[in-house]
Structures are given as C-alpha cells and as structure tokens.
Design an enzyme around this catalytic site. Structure first.
Site, PDB file in Angstrom:
ATOM      1  N   GLY A  59       0.767  -1.175   0.031  1.00  0.00           N
ATOM      2  CA  GLY A  59      -0.062  -0.053   0.145  1.00  0.00           C
ATOM      3  C   GLY A  59       0.778   1.500  -0.012  1.00  0.00           C
ATOM      4  O   GLY A  59       2.217   1.182   0.091  1.00  0.00           O
ATOM      5  N   CYS A  86       5.296  -6.312   1.249  1.00  0.00           N
ATOM      6  CA  CYS A  86       5.618  -5.002   0.999  1.00  0.00           C
ATOM      7  C   CYS A  86       5.377  -4.169   2.092  1.00  0.00           C
ATOM      8  O   CYS A  86       6.000  -4.308   3.142  1.00  0.00           O
ATOM      9  CB  CYS A  86       4.965  -4.348  -0.575  1.00  0.00           C
ATOM     10  SG  CYS A  86       5.954  -3.076  -1.057  1.00  0.00           S
ATOM     11  N   TYR A  87       4.297  -3.369   2.126  1.00  0.00           N
ATOM     12  CA  TYR A  87       3.820  -2.463   3.341  1.00  0.00           C
ATOM     13  C   TYR A  87       3.700  -3.283   4.288  1.00  0.00           C
ATOM     14  O   TYR A  87       3.684  -2.962   5.499  1.00  0.00           O
ATOM     15  CB  TYR A  87       2.737  -1.490   2.831  1.00  0.00           C
ATOM     16  CG  TYR A  87       2.454  -0.748   4.163  1.00  0.00           C
ATOM     17  CD1 TYR A  87       2.909   0.392   4.354  1.00  0.00           C
ATOM     18  CD2 TYR A  87       1.137  -1.214   4.827  1.00  0.00           C
ATOM     19  CE1 TYR A  87       2.557   1.225   5.572  1.00  0.00           C
ATOM     20  CE2 TYR A  87       0.765  -0.512   5.826  1.00  0.00           C
ATOM     21  CZ  TYR A  87       1.710   0.698   6.485  1.00  0.00           C
ATOM     22  OH  TYR A  87       0.970   1.343   7.397  1.00  0.00           O
ATOM     23  N   HIS A 175       6.772  -8.632  -4.543  1.00  0.00           N
ATOM     24  CA  HIS A 175       5.232  -8.999  -4.550  1.00  0.00           C
ATOM     25  C   HIS A 175       5.236 -10.511  -5.196  1.00  0.00           C
ATOM     26  O   HIS A 175       5.403 -10.670  -6.421  1.00  0.00           O
ATOM     27  CB  HIS A 175       4.719  -7.991  -5.495  1.00  0.00           C
ATOM     28  CG  HIS A 175       4.529  -6.715  -4.889  1.00  0.00           C
ATOM     29  ND1 HIS A 175       3.534  -6.285  -4.349  1.00  0.00           N
ATOM     30  CD2 HIS A 175       5.227  -5.635  -4.692  1.00  0.00           C
ATOM     31  CE1 HIS A 175       3.410  -5.379  -3.489  1.00  0.00           C
ATOM     32  NE2 HIS A 175       4.708  -4.803  -4.006  1.00  0.00           N
ATOM     33  N   GLU A 177       2.549 -12.302  -5.449  1.00  0.00           N
ATOM     34  CA  GLU A 177       1.332 -12.260  -6.279  1.00  0.00           C
ATOM     35  C   GLU A 177       1.588 -11.939  -7.662  1.00  0.00           C
ATOM     36  O   GLU A 177       0.786 -12.306  -8.540  1.00  0.00           O
ATOM     37  CB  GLU A 177       0.305 -11.403  -5.713  1.00  0.00           C
ATOM     38  CG  GLU A 177       0.362  -9.924  -5.553  1.00  0.00           C
ATOM     39  CD  GLU A 177       1.485  -9.238  -4.711  1.00  0.00           C
ATOM     40  OE1 GLU A 177       2.295 -10.016  -4.104  1.00  0.00           O
ATOM     41  OE2 GLU A 177       1.283  -8.075  -4.229  1.00  0.00           O
ATOM     42  N   ASP A 233     -21.400 -12.697 -17.539  1.00  0.00           N
ATOM     43  CA  ASP A 233     -21.937 -12.584 -15.968  1.00  0.00           C
ATOM     44  C   ASP A 233     -23.370 -12.802 -16.093  1.00  0.00           C
ATOM     45  O   ASP A 233     -23.960 -13.398 -15.247  1.00  0.00           O
ATOM     46  CB  ASP A 233     -21.548 -11.051 -15.578  1.00  0.00           C
ATOM     47  CG  ASP A 233     -19.958 -10.955 -15.851  1.00  0.00           C
ATOM     48  OD1 ASP A 233     -19.282 -12.102 -15.836  1.00  0.00           O
ATOM     49  OD2 ASP A 233     -19.539  -9.968 -15.944  1.00  0.00           O
ATOM     50  N   LYS A 375     -13.812 -12.979 -12.414  1.00  0.00           N
ATOM     51  CA  LYS A 375     -14.385 -13.469 -13.831  1.00  0.00           C
ATOM     52  C   LYS A 375     -13.989 -14.898 -14.165  1.00  0.00           C
ATOM     53  O   LYS A 375     -14.914 -15.535 -14.483  1.00  0.00           O
ATOM     54  CB  LYS A 375     -13.731 -12.544 -14.743  1.00  0.00           C
ATOM     55  CG  LYS A 375     -14.459 -12.539 -16.443  1.00  0.00           C
ATOM     56  CD  LYS A 375     -15.356 -11.608 -16.319  1.00  0.00           C
ATOM     57  CE  LYS A 375     -15.929 -11.595 -17.616  1.00  0.00           C
ATOM     58  NZ  LYS A 375     -16.781 -10.493 -17.830  1.00  0.00           N
TER      59      LYS A 375
END
Ligand code: XMP
Length: 519
Positions: A59, A86-87, A175, A177, A233, A375
């Site tokens: 963040g 990270c943060y 990161h 991710e 959707d 999604k």
C-alpha cells in the site's frame, strides 16, 4: 459488513495496493477461499474461528511518518499465521520494534535478484538458481525486529524476507502475487499449506448448489427481473436464478442493434430454447440508431446508450406485476473497488455502461449472486451450470457495443461493414486456435478513408483496426503478438471480403498508456 460463511478462509487486509486483488486470486487458485477486507473492518471482527491465515497487502502508506495505516496489535496474538507483503512487511517490522527507512537511493522498482540466507518453511522449493522477484518500494526495513530472522536479501535490501518462526509471522518485501516474480506461487503454497495448514476445499464450481439454495431462501415466491445481455456474467446470473425459482425469473433482452454479427439472435435462441428461460425480447435498434445519429463524442455516445437502455428497461419492467428483485452480475472486483481503504478516487477515464444505475430509480431490491467471484471463477461456475462454452469463454464485450468501435458518427452501413470485418476476424481466431490465448479481441472502424487499388480500379474506403490483448483483469493489457502469417491472412481476407474496407491496421499499444477500447 458481510462476512462469508465458509469453514476456512484467509483474510487479506488491503492497505490500498494496486494488486491486492491478485493476492486474493492466487489464494483462491490454490483452492482456498479468501476475502479482502479493509483495516477498519478487521477491527470489527469478533469471531476468528474460521480464519486460518492473514495476509497484509502492500500500500501507499509509510510507517516512517507519525500517522500510518495499521491493524490492531491483537491480531498477532491469535495464533493465526500472518504474511506481510511489501507495506505489510514494513508494518510488521514497525510493530515489533524494527527500523524502517525511506531511501530514494536504495529504492527498488521492477526486477531484483534475491539470495537465500537461511532455510525457512516459507521458502521451501522457492529459490532457483538465479531467482528474481518483483519489487515496488521506497521504504525498507533496515533493522530487524526482535525475535525475527533474515531469510533472504537483495543487493539493495538486506531484509527482503524475514520470519518469526515461533509466532508464525512472515514478511516479504517483494510481490509474490505478481507473475513477474519467479515462482511466486510457491510462497503462497508454503504459507497456506505448510504454515497455515489449510486444506484445499474451495472451488467456484462447488459453490453452485449453495448459491442456488441461497437464492431460493431469499427470493421465495417473489419475482426477479434480470437484464440479460448474453455476456458471461448476466448469463450465469440468469441460469443460477432460473435453477432456483424457474418461471418467477423474467429476463429482458434489449437488442440495441450494436452487437456482433448474429450474436443477439444466437443468444436469444439459446436462452429461450436450450435453457428455457422466460425471456422477453425488445427490439430497440431503430431508436438507438436514431438517438446516436451524428453523435461523435465518445462520452456522449456512452451516456446516450446508457440512459436509453435504462429507459427501455424501466418501461418494460412496468409491464410486469409484483416484481421485488433485480438481479445483477456484479463481480468481486467491483465490490473490492467500492470499498477500497485508501484508494483515492481515480479520475474518470470512461463512463462504463452496465445496468448498475437501475435500482435507485426502480425501487427494487438487488440480488447479486456473483459478488464473491472473479471473472475466471464465474466462467468455471458457468461451466458447472451447463452454459455453452461459446458463451462461457467469450471475450468481454462492452455495454455500448459497436458504437464505441465505430469511431466518429454511426450509420447502419458502418455497423454492417464492421460486423462483417469483425466476424471474419473472430472466425479466423477460432480457426487458428488463437481465440482462447487472447483476453479480448475485436475489430473497429476508423473514420479515415484512404486510397487503395483493387484490380485496375482506384478505391477510397475505410480503415479497419484490429485489436487483440492479453490481460489478467482488463486493468492493464499488452497487445498480442500474432505470427506475421496470421496478420497477412487476416488483412487479405478482410479487404477481399468486406466492401467498404481497403486497409487493415493492427493496434500495438498497451494499456496504459492506451485503453483496451478506442472510445
Ligand atoms: P478500457 O477500454 O477501459 O476497457 O481499457 C477495459 C475493459 O472494460 C470493457 N468496457 C466496458 N464494459 N461496459 C462494460 O460492461 C462499458 O461501458 C465498457 N467500456 C469498456 C472493455 O471492453 C474492456 O474489457
């Protein structure tokens, strides 16, 4: 605040990183339910029984200032393993007495090589010969907090991975991710399976029965209205509700005349005949075309289409009695965005059209069965519901349709020209097994006429632009690298078969700085 009722889950506390959503996805991809909450929401959690792990996101805040984003210190005494990213790492270090420094000189953005210092449960099978990780930080931990150890370092940050093994608290400066981190998934695997000891229990398809029962319980004998576009959707929403309440679901399909060639007809037929939905068809193409006449401004086009859609939908819905609910295909990313903790309101780039504006005026209660799903999970759910592959794996298509792919003013002739070119493009993608490798592809018609030569004659016709992008969620995108032979073939096919086009160009811009659609 509504927490989801599952036996085991991981909480992700969002400090406002651009990529928090990716953390949730990575966890779910491993078969574990994850939920993103804000630092404010964690303060209100009373029951920690189902929470098996907590991840603190990155963040924009900095612990080097007096005021910074934090979490209640009590969460560290619940014996729940914690991973800070990270943060999140800097916050852990700060709360445990470490030192964090802001340094423009030692900041790391982009790729950095990481080196192992000590063995850890978190990094089992993570390090390869020359592992690189994705960094995005200016602050760095410079003094280790008490009872923590260093697991790995980079050239510019000594404390890249730290752990307090006894308390099961871990922090990584990079990161994991992001796909640019080599083997980042292994960090999540180790944290979730070896450290949190959670079992793989969750997948989108297994939620089908629960969702159907929830809808049954909520709606009971009342009626539900659904705007069905034929996109994945709204199709999945309609199938779920239909399975729950059958004829009490009324679907309205508005034909704006701005869909791909044959797509509306195909959708209508399949929903009516194959899925036996209660569908009412509204042919509104003439009125859409009339209202769009000579409109060239992209935002005006979007507003006209959005407003007209709402007006038609409202008018039609009044013809039905006793409707209590409106079904919408809201997805999890929309929910996360609307409650982002620190996210500033970004400047509006485009007015997206969907049916989100309907309920305020219509006084209907909302049901949004997909609001826990990403999604790709909706696609898995669609598959489990028997939705045809053609609809399930269809590329995203914008609400305003071809209107924002015909640059400049819109005429029926231009719609037809574009539909033909786009049809050829889509068929070629399918035939060459490229469709599923691409996140979104389309043809657009540029308002530029240029000179060409066909046979012995001069032509003066429109330019067709082809776009194909790879992306994870549409927020950023890269153009797809077609083999030259494909580009040759498609250009040739379009120019030879579509009267009105004598030139084809391929868009090689990424997002940012461009966007996926042209308007
Ligand atoms: P942009 O052009 O903003 O598009 O990079 C990102 C994604 O959003 C889709 N898009 C829309 N979807 N209503 C929608 O439902 C809209 O008004 C709309 N405008 C853009 C676009 O196709 C891409 O997938």
């Amino acid at each position: 605040m509504q927490f989801h009722n599952v036996k085991e889950k991981v909480l992700i506390i969002d400090f406002g990183s651009q990529v928090t959503k990716l953390i949730a996805r990575r966890v779910r991809e491993l078969g574990i339910f994850s939920e993103i909450i804000t630092p404010k929401e964690i303060k209100r959690v009373k029951d920690f029984n189902s929470i098996r792990g907590i991840i603190l996101s990155g963040g924009p805040s900095t612990v080097t200032k007096e005021k910074f984003e934090r979490v209640p210190i009590e969460i560290f005494s619940k014996k729940i393993p914690i991973l800070g990213i990270c943060y999140g790492l800097q916050l852990i270090a700060k709360l445990y007495g470490g030192k964090i420094k802001s340094s423009k000189r030692k900041r790391e953005f982009g790729r950095a090589f990481i080196f192992k210092k000590r063995r850890s449960e978190l990094t089992k099978n993570f390090f390869k010969n020359k592992s690189s990780v994705w960094m995005s930080h200016e602050d760095a931990v410079v003094k280790l907090p008490k009872n923590f150890q260093v697991i790995a370092y980079t050239k510019d940050s000594r404390l890249t991975i730290i752990e307090n093994k006894k308390k099961k608290i871990y922090g990584v400066q990079f990161h994991p991710e992001i796909t640019h981190t080599d083997n980042g998934k292994q960090i999540f695997k180790n944290f979730l399976f070896s450290i949190c000891k959670i079992k793989k229990r969750w997948n989108a398809a297994s939620q089908k029965t629960k969702l159907i029962n929830d809808i049954k319980n909520i709606v009971q004998k009342d009626k539900v209205l659904c705007a069905l576009s034929g996109g994945v959707d709204s199709s999945v929403v309609a199938l779920l509700i239909n399975k729950a309440i059958k004829k009490n679901l009324i679907c309205i399909m508005v034909d704006t005349g701005l869909m791909r060639k044959n797509e509306f007809k195909y959708n209508y037929k399949i929903f009516k005949k194959k899925y036996k939905l209660n569908v009412k068809l509204i042919n509104a193409s003439e009125i859409f075309l009339k209202k769009l006449k000579n409109v060239t401004n992209p935002e005006k086009k979007r507003k006209i289409i959005g407003n007209l859609f709402i007006k038609i939908f409202e008018k039609e819905s009044k013809k039905f009695q006793n409707i209590k609910y409106l079904a919408q295909g809201t997805l999890y990313p929309d929910v996360i965005e609307s409650k982002s903790s620190t996210g500033s309101k970004s400047s509006k780039i485009k007015s997206h059209h969907n049916v989100g504006g309907l309920p305020k005026k219509m006084n209907l209660k909302l049901i949004e069965p997909l609001k826990e799903f990403f999604k790709d999970e909706v696609r898995i759910l669609g598959n489990a519901l028997g939705l045809s592959k053609k609809i399930c794996y269809r590329h995203p298509f914008p609400g305003p349709g071809l209107a924002i792919r015909i640059i400049g003013n819109i005429t029926i002739e231009k719609i037809k020209i574009l539909q033909e070119a786009d049809f050829i493009y889509m068929n070629e993608l399918l035939k060459n097994n490229l469709y599923d490798k691409i996140w979104q592809a389309y043809a657009a018609l540029l308002p530029v006429k240029t000179v060409g030569v066909m046979g012995d004659s001069r032509t003066y016709e429109y330019t067709c632009l082809l776009r194909a992008v790879t992306s994870e969620d549409g927020m950023s995108a890269d153009y797809f690298n077609f083999p030259k032979s494909f580009l040759d073939r498609i250009s040739n096919k379009i120019v030879n078969n579509v009267k009105g086009i004598n030139r084809v160009v391929y868009d090689i811009s990424s997002k940012p700085p461009s966007t996926i659609e042209l308007e």
